[in-house]
Design an enzyme around this catalytic site. Sequence first.
Site, PDB file in Angstrom:
ATOM      1  N   GLU A 249       0.884  -1.172   0.000  1.00  0.00           N
ATOM      2  CA  GLU A 249       0.000   0.000   0.000  1.00  0.00           C
ATOM      3  C   GLU A 249       0.914   1.211   0.000  1.00  0.00           C
ATOM      4  OE1 GLU A 249      -3.093  -0.061  -0.337  1.00  0.00           O
ATOM      5  OE2 GLU A 249      -3.727  -2.041   0.328  1.00  0.00           O
ATOM      6  N   CYS A 283      -2.318   8.999   2.444  1.00  0.00           N
ATOM      7  CA  CYS A 283      -1.935   8.557   1.093  1.00  0.00           C
ATOM      8  C   CYS A 283      -3.038   8.840   0.070  1.00  0.00           C
ATOM      9  CB  CYS A 283      -1.542   7.086   1.103  1.00  0.00           C
ATOM     10  SG  CYS A 283      -2.761   6.042   1.873  1.00  0.00           S
TER      11      CYS A 283
END
Length: 475
Positions: A249, A283
């Site tokens: 990720e 993010c």
Amino acid sequence: MYETLALYIDGEFLAGDGRKTQEVTNPANLEVLGHLPHATTADLDRALAAAARAFETWRHSSPMQRSEILRRVGQMSREQAQEIGRNLTLDQGKPLAEAVGEITSCADHCDWHAEECRRIYGRVIPPRSPEVRQMVLREPIGVCAAFTPWNFPYNQAIRKICAAIGAGCTIILKGPEDAPSAVMAIARMFHEAGLPPGVLNIVWGVPHEVSDYLIRSPIVRKVSFTGSVPVGKQLASLAGAHMKRVTMELGGHSPVLVFDDADIARAAKQLARFKVRNAGQVCVSPTRFYVHEKVYDEFLEGFVAAMKTVKVGDGLDPDTQMGPLAHERRVPTMTKFVENAVSLGGKVVLGGTTIDRLGHFFSPTIITDLPDDSMLMTEEPFGPIAPITRFTDTDDVIRKANSLPFGLSSYVFTTSLQTATKAANNIESGMVNINHFGSALPETPFGGVKDSGIGSEGGTETFDGYLVTKFVTHV
Ligand code: NAD
């Protein structure tokens, strides 16, 4: 009380004994909160041996047993959310409401994994002859090594731990040394919930030394990492060299497309609020703003007005809407982004500077008139800086949205079904949010494409990275 900082190996909390320690500080006032012990090589070996031993039993545990433990941790997370959230604000900096929200939303993640792990089904394949049976079994992959960052210390760790444990794997997790309290709380709760020793192990240390040691170990069968693209690529290469499964990720650079038929006032206000969440250290933060030229002025005015009212301060102050950056390394990085923008003709419409007070504070910042190849438009700022640009043509803006190697999240504001569909079909990202911010729920998959990662967490996909497929046939 701040969490007691320790390693958690084979069901024991370990500190002292001459281990090297690292100071943990409050990013809002630089006060020392505690000292975090680093794992020695012997500690890592012990964690590996414990995880390998525990796997032999845990892999055969019933999904009901796994489910019950996950549920108990979910329940404890809800009960202790205020206290754990307060510690998270102390070492990470985010406003208390965001910290508490992170803990309670993770309770839902525990519940989701507790339910889904009871549905890890195999299948029976019709045979070519009647006396043959053909079955597909899904088995836990083995010992996992996970590395989680400081921006959502509770969330990033709980997703990986729940997925591994729910699948029947055991796990060694290195949490964020800058903000360790949330991961300590997770270890404490799993311990209290009766998780057998060795199923979950928590270690700390110099990140690259720990990851290098664990990934090279033949005991580890799967690697899961959340963090930056360069580090993700390094870890994935090492895992690949040793033929280990990865879930990555990684970073993003989420494009925001605001079309001229959108509800501009609402979009401006919501995007400003979302941009400063966790001081932009997210993010999936909205990062590159492309606004249709017809509504550019209206959007900019609304966005600036909303960003101006953001109250920056200590996360424990109930009025605070944006806390400090999580550690000192982020501050000069923000300044670098602004300086690069200004050197290329960018106009700083709001902020652009550090805030004159103790702590790692940077002001909510808006920059316009930037070229597409500036640092801010191409590299992940991971902070409270928003570059706003104009567009005229839909195909062209979708091309721009796809022009970077990232592909994590994206945001589209429009009232046209046709435009929404076109954007959803053509934007290269793991997640497309149209007219709202709807990612990262336990029941929905979270993950990126291109440089933003490999695999998904959450949703019914959540166990895929932690299971291997075995085909069994007999007559
Ligand atoms: P960094 O790249 O040094 O660290 C990011 C995270 O990765 C930290 O938690 C760190 O402990 C860990 N890490 C670094 N090297 C590692 C290694 N070799 N093995 C295992 N873990 C390792 O940078 P930073 O200054 O802490 O953060 C800056 C950048 O990191 C941001 O620009 C952002 O792109 C990225 N980041 C992304 C996320 C995310 O949610 N995807 C979270 C945090 C940071």
